[in-house]
Design a protein around this motif. Structure first.
Motif, PDB file in Angstrom:
ATOM      1  N   ARG A   8      -1.947 -23.681   3.132  1.00 47.83           N
ATOM      2  CA  ARG A   8      -1.184 -22.436   3.142  1.00 47.83           C
ATOM      3  C   ARG A   8      -1.511 -21.674   4.423  1.00 47.83           C
ATOM      4  O   ARG A   8      -2.645 -21.239   4.619  1.00 47.83           O
ATOM      5  N   LEU A   9      -0.524 -21.531   5.303  1.00 45.52           N
ATOM      6  CA  LEU A   9      -0.726 -20.731   6.511  1.00 45.52           C
ATOM      7  C   LEU A   9      -0.747 -19.248   6.165  1.00 45.52           C
ATOM      8  O   LEU A   9      -1.403 -18.460   6.848  1.00 45.52           O
ATOM      9  N   THR A  10       0.012 -18.845   5.159  1.00 53.42           N
ATOM     10  CA  THR A  10      -0.072 -17.483   4.628  1.00 53.42           C
ATOM     11  C   THR A  10      -1.163 -17.481   3.565  1.00 53.42           C
ATOM     12  O   THR A  10      -1.140 -18.291   2.634  1.00 53.42           O
ATOM     13  N   CYS A  11      -2.110 -16.579   3.720  1.00 54.20           N
ATOM     14  CA  CYS A  11      -3.328 -16.631   2.903  1.00 54.20           C
ATOM     15  C   CYS A  11      -3.496 -15.423   1.986  1.00 54.20           C
ATOM     16  O   CYS A  11      -4.562 -15.226   1.401  1.00 54.20           O
ATOM     17  N   MET A  12      -2.462 -14.619   1.843  1.00 52.80           N
ATOM     18  CA  MET A  12      -2.561 -13.420   1.026  1.00 52.80           C
ATOM     19  C   MET A  12      -2.757 -13.789  -0.445  1.00 52.80           C
ATOM     20  O   MET A  12      -2.252 -14.810  -0.925  1.00 52.80           O
ATOM     21  N   GLU A  13      -3.488 -12.947  -1.149  1.00 59.93           N
ATOM     22  CA  GLU A  13      -3.771 -13.187  -2.556  1.00 59.93           C
ATOM     23  C   GLU A  13      -2.477 -13.391  -3.345  1.00 59.93           C
ATOM     24  O   GLU A  13      -1.508 -12.660  -3.169  1.00 59.93           O
ATOM     25  N   ARG A  14      -2.495 -14.408  -4.212  1.00 54.49           N
ATOM     26  CA  ARG A  14      -1.329 -14.742  -5.022  1.00 54.49           C
ATOM     27  C   ARG A  14      -1.487 -14.091  -6.394  1.00 54.49           C
ATOM     28  O   ARG A  14      -2.159 -14.630  -7.275  1.00 54.49           O
ATOM     29  N   LYS A  15      -0.865 -12.940  -6.558  1.00 50.80           N
ATOM     30  CA  LYS A  15      -0.942 -12.230  -7.828  1.00 50.80           C
ATOM     31  C   LYS A  15       0.172 -11.213  -7.897  1.00 50.80           C
ATOM     32  O   LYS A  15       0.851 -10.936  -6.884  1.00 50.80           O
ATOM     33  N   LEU A  16       0.381 -10.668  -9.073  1.00 52.48           N
ATOM     34  CA  LEU A  16       1.296  -9.524  -9.248  1.00 52.48           C
ATOM     35  C   LEU A  16       0.502  -8.268  -8.924  1.00 52.48           C
ATOM     36  O   LEU A  16      -0.496  -7.965  -9.586  1.00 52.48           O
ATOM     37  N   PHE A  17       0.926  -7.539  -7.902  1.00 53.10           N
ATOM     38  CA  PHE A  17       0.191  -6.349  -7.475  1.00 53.10           C
ATOM     39  C   PHE A  17       0.561  -5.151  -8.359  1.00 53.10           C
ATOM     40  O   PHE A  17       1.726  -4.994  -8.756  1.00 53.10           O
ATOM     41  N   SER A  18      -0.438  -4.361  -8.638  1.00 55.36           N
ATOM     42  CA  SER A  18      -0.253  -3.132  -9.422  1.00 55.36           C
ATOM     43  C   SER A  18      -0.528  -1.946  -8.542  1.00 55.36           C
ATOM     44  O   SER A  18      -1.590  -1.844  -7.910  1.00 55.36           O
ATOM     45  N   CYS A  19       0.445  -1.034  -8.416  1.00 53.62           N
ATOM     46  CA  CYS A  19       0.340   0.094  -7.490  1.00 53.62           C
ATOM     47  C   CYS A  19       0.476   1.401  -8.276  1.00 53.62           C
ATOM     48  O   CYS A  19       1.529   1.689  -8.843  1.00 53.62           O
ATOM     49  N   THR A  20      -0.595   2.169  -8.335  1.00 58.03           N
ATOM     50  CA  THR A  20      -0.574   3.425  -9.094  1.00 58.03           C
ATOM     51  C   THR A  20      -0.544   4.634  -8.167  1.00 58.03           C
ATOM     52  O   THR A  20      -0.819   4.518  -6.974  1.00 58.03           O
ATOM     53  N   GLU A  53       0.809  -1.218   0.000  1.00 50.70           N
ATOM     54  CA  GLU A  53       0.000   0.000   0.000  1.00 50.70           C
ATOM     55  C   GLU A  53       0.843   1.268   0.000  1.00 50.70           C
ATOM     56  O   GLU A  53       0.390   2.333  -0.433  1.00 50.70           O
ATOM     57  N   ALA A  54       2.095   1.172   0.459  1.00 48.13           N
ATOM     58  CA  ALA A  54       2.974   2.346   0.509  1.00 48.13           C
ATOM     59  C   ALA A  54       3.647   2.634  -0.832  1.00 48.13           C
ATOM     60  O   ALA A  54       4.273   3.690  -0.997  1.00 48.13           O
ATOM     61  N   ILE A  55       3.540   1.728  -1.784  1.00 45.20           N
ATOM     62  CA  ILE A  55       4.208   1.918  -3.067  1.00 45.20           C
ATOM     63  C   ILE A  55       3.548   3.047  -3.854  1.00 45.20           C
ATOM     64  O   ILE A  55       2.326   3.083  -4.023  1.00 45.20           O
ATOM     65  N   ALA A  56       4.366   3.960  -4.314  1.00 44.02           N
ATOM     66  CA  ALA A  56       3.895   5.058  -5.160  1.00 44.02           C
ATOM     67  C   ALA A  56       5.085   5.638  -5.902  1.00 44.02           C
ATOM     68  O   ALA A  56       6.241   5.477  -5.484  1.00 44.02           O
ATOM     69  N   LEU A  57       4.828   6.306  -6.981  1.00 46.37           N
ATOM     70  CA  LEU A  57       5.884   6.930  -7.770  1.00 46.37           C
ATOM     71  C   LEU A  57       6.680   7.903  -6.907  1.00 46.37           C
ATOM     72  O   LEU A  57       6.104   8.758  -6.231  1.00 46.37           O
ATOM     73  N   GLY A  58       8.007   7.764  -6.871  1.00 47.60           N
ATOM     74  CA  GLY A  58       8.862   8.682  -6.120  1.00 47.60           C
ATOM     75  C   GLY A  58       9.111   8.295  -4.680  1.00 47.60           C
ATOM     76  O   GLY A  58       9.968   8.891  -4.017  1.00 47.60           O
ATOM     77  N   VAL A  59       8.394   7.304  -4.160  1.00 43.07           N
ATOM     78  CA  VAL A  59       8.596   6.853  -2.786  1.00 43.07           C
ATOM     79  C   VAL A  59       9.908   6.072  -2.717  1.00 43.07           C
ATOM     80  O   VAL A  59      10.287   5.383  -3.662  1.00 43.07           O
ATOM     81  N   THR A  60      10.622   6.156  -1.604  1.00 46.59           N
ATOM     82  CA  THR A  60      11.865   5.402  -1.455  1.00 46.59           C
ATOM     83  C   THR A  60      11.589   4.036  -0.818  1.00 46.59           C
ATOM     84  O   THR A  60      10.576   3.840  -0.125  1.00 46.59           O
ATOM     85  N   GLU A  61      12.514   3.128  -1.045  1.00 42.91           N
ATOM     86  CA  GLU A  61      12.431   1.826  -0.392  1.00 42.91           C
ATOM     87  C   GLU A  61      12.427   1.991   1.120  1.00 42.91           C
ATOM     88  O   GLU A  61      11.732   1.254   1.838  1.00 42.91           O
TER      89      GLU A  61
END
Length: 378
Positions: free
Chosen positions: A366-378, A176-184
């Motif tokens: 699967r103990l980790t249940c997060m959606e398995r996909k490539l996330f797109s962050c705009t 959710e923190a991913i955005a253009l210009g954000v640092t690692e």
């Protein structure tokens, strides 16, 4: 204590049964995970010498620094302690205390099994130990407790579920923190904040957060690099609950993924899904490894596949979340059993996806249940 005393005692009894099979009247254990597993002792005092003497019958003895006794009294069911103080020559004091503990058990002669594979039994310590135990034969024990730890109890599995919820919270926050210009670094701040708020303790092992051309760093930490449009952002994060670890990899794209990026992600996920579906009791580990390795190589996304495709996961103090007890690599001969837990991982072309997987009688969970996909962050 994190487990009832009865569970610790049952673990000691199983250990003692294995000791008889291997003609070992006593074990002197140094690996923090194994000391915790049998005694409950936990804290950060293992930077100094501490050990657990396990006799063939009866209760163990904790060997530790005297200032750590309050920690032992509050976290461990073991009541017998052999202690030392800080002195000018600590090595001699440490190993003499181990000798005294073994003498108190009547086990300072004959065969003494030690965990040669432990990162905490250094060659220097082992040499001095053999010198002070002049009437004993110090021999390598066959990783008795390590192998007992492979099959998780219901309470251990509950802790792994808690760790899985934590790592998912951290992963959601990072994406959710991913955005253009954000640092690692800014992304990392959101990840660690979510972990701490969720109940995670301090972790000696952080995680992997890389982007762009840094995704080729398999264990790269976060940097001050700013995200650019089209970047791949790669995460490998940890959740920690009661010293039990869950791990999770996910990948995101800054902006909309290209057709090629989407294809790569879907291919990795498909191959890994097929392999995880085979993780049933009695299945040879080599079958699972081939199901990971060969189809991915056949896609051409990787020219070589030299890393492990999965490894046992659970209780850990070391600078890696893996137990280093069971590994999915070519040529292994062990089989899957109910109660085993693994981190199954797959990476190619700067992307990675993974799950923490429990083997049950009914198959993989699967103990980790997060959606398995490539996330797109705009």
């Amino acid at each position: 204590m994190n487990f009832p005393a009865e569970e610790y005692r049952a673990r000691v009894q199983r250990t003692q049964e294995e000791m008889v099979k291997h003609d070992l009247p006593v074990l002197l254990l140094h690996q923090p995970e194994n000391i915790y597993y049998l005694s409950g002792l936990h804290g950060v005092g293992y930077f100094s010498y501490h050990a657990l003497a396990v006799p063939g019958s009866g209760d163990p003895v904790l060997i530790l620094r005297d200032v750590e006794v309050p920690a032992a009294q509050s976290t461990s069911w073991v009541k017998s302690h052999a202690t030392y103080s800080d002195v000018a020559d600590p090595l001699a004091a440490w190993l003499d205390t181990a000798r005294r503990a073994l003498e108190g058990l009547g086990s300072a002669e004959g065969r003494v099994g030690v965990d040669d594979h432990s990162w905490f039994l250094t060659p220097e310590r082992r040499t001095v130990l053999q010198r002070v135990l002049c009437d004993a034969s110090v021999v390598a024990e066959p990783r008795i407790v390590d192998h007992l730890r492979l099959i998780k109890s219901p309470r251990e599995i509950d802790y792994l579920r808690g760790a899985s919820r934590l790592v998912e919270a951290g992963m959601h926050a990072g994406i959710e923190a991913i955005a253009l210009g954000v640092t690692e670094r800014q992304i990392a701040n959101e990840v660690w904040s979510a972990l701490v708020k969720g109940g995670s303790p301090a972790m000696g092992l952080g995680g992997v957060i890389t982007s762009g051309n840094r995704t080729n760093l398999i264990h790269g930490g976060y940097s001050d690099r700013r995200l650019e449009r089209g970047d791949t952002v790669y995460f490998e994060l940890n959740g920690l609950h009661q010293h039990y670890w869950a791990r999770l990899m996910r990948t995101a794209i800054v902006g909309q993924p290209s057709a090629e990026q989407q294809h790569i992600a879907e291919t990795i996920i498909r191959v890994q899904d097929d392999a995880i579906a085979l993780m049933r009791p009695g299945t040879p580990a080599s079958v699972i490894d081939r199901a990971c390795r060969e189809p991915l190589l056949a896609t051409g996304l990787r020219k070589t596949y030299t890393n492990r495709s999965g490894y046992s996961l659970g209780l850990n103090y070391r600078p890696s979340a893996g137990e280093f007890i069971r590994e999915f690599v070519p040529g292994v001969e062990w089989v899957l059993e109910p109660g085993m837990v693994f981190h199954m991982l797959m990476m190619a072309a700067g992307m990675g996806f993974s799950e923490t997987v429990l083997v049950t009688e009914q198959g993989p969970e699967r103990l980790t249940c997060m959606e398995r996909k490539l996330f797109s962050c705009t």
